[in-house]
Design a protein around this motif. Structure first.
Motif, PDB file in Angstrom:
ATOM      1  N   THR A   5       0.844  -1.183   0.000  1.00  0.00           N
ATOM      2  CA  THR A   5       0.000   0.000   0.000  1.00  0.00           C
ATOM      3  C   THR A   5       0.880   1.234   0.000  1.00  0.00           C
ATOM      4  OG1 THR A   5      -1.688  -1.175   1.264  1.00  0.00           O
ATOM      5  CG2 THR A   5      -1.839   1.232   1.192  1.00  0.00           C
ATOM      6  N   LYS A   6       0.578   2.140  -0.919  1.00  0.00           N
ATOM      7  CA  LYS A   6       1.340   3.378  -0.972  1.00  0.00           C
ATOM      8  C   LYS A   6       1.092   4.171   0.309  1.00  0.00           C
ATOM      9  CE  LYS A   6       1.996   7.549  -3.727  1.00  0.00           C
ATOM     10  NZ  LYS A   6       1.487   8.361  -4.860  1.00  0.00           N
ATOM     11  N   PRO A   7       2.141   4.666   0.956  1.00  0.00           N
ATOM     12  CA  PRO A   7       1.951   5.416   2.202  1.00  0.00           C
ATOM     13  C   PRO A   7       1.149   6.687   1.973  1.00  0.00           C
ATOM     14  CG  PRO A   7       4.208   5.621   1.400  1.00  0.00           C
ATOM     15  CD  PRO A   7       3.561   4.561   0.580  1.00  0.00           C
ATOM     16  N   LEU A   8       0.383   7.071   2.980  1.00  0.00           N
ATOM     17  CA  LEU A   8      -0.426   8.282   2.880  1.00  0.00           C
ATOM     18  C   LEU A   8       0.465   9.522   2.920  1.00  0.00           C
ATOM     19  CD1 LEU A   8      -3.339   7.390   5.328  1.00  0.00           C
ATOM     20  CD2 LEU A   8      -3.413   7.389   2.823  1.00  0.00           C
ATOM     21  N   PRO A  10       1.763  13.150   4.203  1.00  0.00           N
ATOM     22  CA  PRO A  10       1.896  13.573   5.609  1.00  0.00           C
ATOM     23  C   PRO A  10       0.734  14.458   6.046  1.00  0.00           C
ATOM     24  CG  PRO A  10       3.371  14.836   4.211  1.00  0.00           C
ATOM     25  CD  PRO A  10       2.810  13.744   3.351  1.00  0.00           C
ATOM     26  N   HIS A  11       0.466  14.469   7.349  1.00  0.00           N
ATOM     27  CA  HIS A  11      -0.556  15.354   7.898  1.00  0.00           C
ATOM     28  C   HIS A  11      -0.173  16.807   7.622  1.00  0.00           C
ATOM     29  CE1 HIS A  11      -3.048  12.439   9.989  1.00  0.00           C
ATOM     30  NE2 HIS A  11      -1.948  11.832  10.417  1.00  0.00           N
ATOM     31  N   GLY A  12      -1.144  17.594   7.274  1.00  0.00           N
ATOM     32  CA  GLY A  12      -0.898  18.999   6.973  1.00  0.00           C
ATOM     33  C   GLY A  12      -0.807  19.279   5.490  1.00  0.00           C
ATOM     34  N   SER A  13      -0.670  18.218   4.679  1.00  0.00           N
ATOM     35  CA  SER A  13      -0.596  18.403   3.233  1.00  0.00           C
ATOM     36  C   SER A  13      -2.007  18.518   2.663  1.00  0.00           C
ATOM     37  CB  SER A  13       0.143  17.237   2.571  1.00  0.00           C
ATOM     38  OG  SER A  13      -0.575  16.028   2.742  1.00  0.00           O
ATOM     39  N   LEU A  14      -2.104  19.203   1.520  1.00  0.00           N
ATOM     40  CA  LEU A  14      -3.401  19.371   0.877  1.00  0.00           C
ATOM     41  C   LEU A  14      -3.991  18.015   0.485  1.00  0.00           C
ATOM     42  CD1 LEU A  14      -5.569  21.242  -0.356  1.00  0.00           C
ATOM     43  CD2 LEU A  14      -4.202  21.236  -2.464  1.00  0.00           C
ATOM     44  N   SER A  15      -3.132  17.134  -0.021  1.00  0.00           N
ATOM     45  CA  SER A  15      -3.599  15.831  -0.483  1.00  0.00           C
ATOM     46  C   SER A  15      -4.208  15.020   0.664  1.00  0.00           C
ATOM     47  CB  SER A  15      -2.446  15.059  -1.119  1.00  0.00           C
ATOM     48  OG  SER A  15      -2.854  13.774  -1.514  1.00  0.00           O
ATOM     49  N   ARG A  16      -3.592  15.069   1.850  1.00  0.00           N
ATOM     50  CA  ARG A  16      -4.077  14.277   2.993  1.00  0.00           C
ATOM     51  C   ARG A  16      -5.501  14.714   3.389  1.00  0.00           C
ATOM     52  NH1 ARG A  16      -1.300  10.717   6.609  1.00  0.00           N
ATOM     53  NH2 ARG A  16      -2.863   9.977   8.091  1.00  0.00           N
ATOM     54  N   HIS A  17      -5.729  16.036   3.321  1.00  0.00           N
ATOM     55  CA  HIS A  17      -7.046  16.544   3.710  1.00  0.00           C
ATOM     56  C   HIS A  17      -8.072  16.387   2.586  1.00  0.00           C
ATOM     57  CE1 HIS A  17     -10.066  19.176   5.531  1.00  0.00           C
ATOM     58  NE2 HIS A  17     -10.182  19.757   4.333  1.00  0.00           N
ATOM     59  N   TYR A  19      -7.979  14.598  -0.481  1.00  0.00           N
ATOM     60  CA  TYR A  19      -8.231  13.325  -1.152  1.00  0.00           C
ATOM     61  C   TYR A  19      -8.354  12.144  -0.195  1.00  0.00           C
ATOM     62  CZ  TYR A  19      -6.894  16.123  -5.182  1.00  0.00           C
ATOM     63  OH  TYR A  19      -6.826  17.107  -6.129  1.00  0.00           O
ATOM     64  N   HIS A  20      -7.761  12.279   1.001  1.00  0.00           N
ATOM     65  CA  HIS A  20      -7.840  11.183   1.968  1.00  0.00           C
ATOM     66  C   HIS A  20      -8.745  11.522   3.150  1.00  0.00           C
ATOM     67  CE1 HIS A  20      -4.658   8.916  -0.118  1.00  0.00           C
ATOM     68  NE2 HIS A  20      -4.106  10.095  -0.324  1.00  0.00           N
ATOM     69  N   LYS A  21      -9.394  12.691   3.074  1.00  0.00           N
ATOM     70  CA  LYS A  21     -10.458  13.070   4.006  1.00  0.00           C
ATOM     71  C   LYS A  21     -10.034  13.103   5.471  1.00  0.00           C
ATOM     72  CE  LYS A  21     -13.033  13.019   0.342  1.00  0.00           C
ATOM     73  NZ  LYS A  21     -13.381  14.298  -0.323  1.00  0.00           N
ATOM     74  N   CYS A  22      -8.775  13.446   5.699  1.00  0.00           N
ATOM     75  CA  CYS A  22      -8.327  13.538   7.092  1.00  0.00           C
ATOM     76  C   CYS A  22      -8.846  14.842   7.701  1.00  0.00           C
ATOM     77  CB  CYS A  22      -6.804  13.486   7.172  1.00  0.00           C
ATOM     78  SG  CYS A  22      -6.181  13.557   8.874  1.00  0.00           S
ATOM     79  N   LYS A  23      -9.416  14.771   8.900  1.00  0.00           N
ATOM     80  CA  LYS A  23     -10.026  15.940   9.515  1.00  0.00           C
ATOM     81  C   LYS A  23      -9.309  16.362  10.798  1.00  0.00           C
ATOM     82  CE  LYS A  23     -14.559  14.587   7.690  1.00  0.00           C
ATOM     83  NZ  LYS A  23     -14.447  15.501   6.550  1.00  0.00           N
ATOM     84  N   GLY A  78       9.893  10.146  -5.249  1.00  0.00           N
ATOM     85  CA  GLY A  78       8.868   9.845  -4.265  1.00  0.00           C
ATOM     86  C   GLY A  78       7.461   9.973  -4.809  1.00  0.00           C
ATOM     87  N   LEU A  79       7.302   9.641  -6.100  1.00  0.00           N
ATOM     88  CA  LEU A  79       6.002   9.741  -6.753  1.00  0.00           C
ATOM     89  C   LEU A  79       5.528   8.371  -7.205  1.00  0.00           C
ATOM     90  CD1 LEU A  79       6.746  12.876  -8.978  1.00  0.00           C
ATOM     91  CD2 LEU A  79       5.382  12.834  -6.885  1.00  0.00           C
ATOM     92  N   HIS A  80       4.233   8.236  -7.426  1.00  0.00           N
ATOM     93  CA  HIS A  80       3.668   6.994  -7.920  1.00  0.00           C
ATOM     94  C   HIS A  80       4.083   6.836  -9.390  1.00  0.00           C
ATOM     95  CE1 HIS A  80       1.175   3.573  -7.471  1.00  0.00           C
ATOM     96  NE2 HIS A  80       0.190   3.979  -8.252  1.00  0.00           N
TER      97      HIS A  80
END
Length: 290
Positions: A5-8, A10-17, A19-23, A78-80
């Motif tokens: 599984t590709k690692p998520l 980091p917290h604080g990044s635009l992508s984490r919030h 596309y990965h719905k971190c709140k 560090g990209l897919h």
């Protein structure tokens, strides 16, 4: 069967919030900072989240010519892999080759060089130039093998390669320093072999050590000797020599002179010119090599 599984992000990044719905608070703050920056740049008319992807594609094509696949570029950046591959290939009828990219992705891909992708291997241009310059002075390629520490047949191959091992490049550079001003006849090279080497170098249009010393660009793979001749670099080299001598007369040391010249020449060239100016004896390098 194991799956990876590709690692998520980091917290604080635009992508984490986004596309990965971190709140979490960190992600919310990162998203708010992004929005503040976006609105501010939009107000100034400088908002350009995407850039032209053509420089990325050309960079990847150049790396591919050097034997570096886009998957290796993705690993270093560090990209897919599909993210990088999409700048080279269509991923389906509804997913054509990417024509734009975020600045972050562009920066990561463009930062990957042949040196970072293949540690221990370097551009062969400086090595090739040094071997060719020695050939102008009459050194046959096969005679250089023992001095470099490789087989005679290997030396010819080095002049054809685009990349070489760093340790080989360093060995050639050290050999060049030792032999550039020595007569190959003094090392047991037959006169006929010396003449053949010089005739070959003349046919190929190779430059001698004196030419490269005046240019000070033997290690610059982007330097074009043909263009140098066309645009009068020889005259510019003469003017540069006069400038170095003037700075030496003013009391500057070689390292200071090099800085004043914005590192446009090598430190060895500066030191040699300063030495000749101080002693009043200019080496006749052509006579040494004859």
């Amino acid at each position: 069967m194991t799956t990876t599984t590709k690692p998520l992000p980091p917290h604080g990044s635009l992508s984490r919030h986004k596309y990965h719905k971190c709140k979490c608070d960190t992600c919310y703050e990162g998203y708010r900072a992004y929005q503040r920056s976006r609105h501010r740049k939009q107000g100034y008319g400088t908002w350009q989240p995407l850039v032209d992807a053509e420089p990325i594609r050309q960079h990847l094509l150049k790396l591919r010519e050097q034997g570096i696949a886009f998957t290796r570029v993705a690993e270093i950046a560090g990209l897919h892999p599909p993210t990088v591959g999409a700048f080279l290939y269509s991923l389906g009828p509804k997913r054509p080759i990417k024509k734009r990219a975020t600045r972050e992705i562009a920066a990561k891909i463009l930062a990957v060089t042949a040196e970072t992708a293949t540690p221990g291997i370097v551009d062969a241009t400086p090595t090739r130039r040094r071997l060719q310059a020695l050939a102008v002075n009459g050194w046959p390629m096969k005679a250089l093998g023992p001095h470099i520490g490789v087989s005679p047949a290997t030396v010819n191959r080095l002049t054809l390669q685009k990349r070489v091992f760093r340790v080989t490049a360093e060995a050639v550079a050290a050999t060049y320093l030792r032999l550039a001003n020595q007569n190959p006849a003094d090392h047991g090279v037959p006169a006929a072999s010396i003449e053949r080497s010089r005739r070959r170098a003349d046919r190929e249009g190779w430059r001698d050590p004196l030419w490269w010393e005046d240019m000070g660009r033997i290690d610059d793979p982007d330097f074009d000797p043909e263009a140098a001749d066309a645009f009068g670099f020889r005259e510019r080299a003469t003017l540069r020599r006069e400038e170095i001598e003037h700075l030496a007369w003013c009391g500057h040391e070689p390292e200071q002179i090099l800085a004043r010249l914005n590192n446009e020449v090598s430190i060895s060239t500066v030191r040699q010119i300063v030495q000749e100016w101080r002693t009043g004896e200019k080496r006749n390098r052509k006579q040494v090599a004859a």
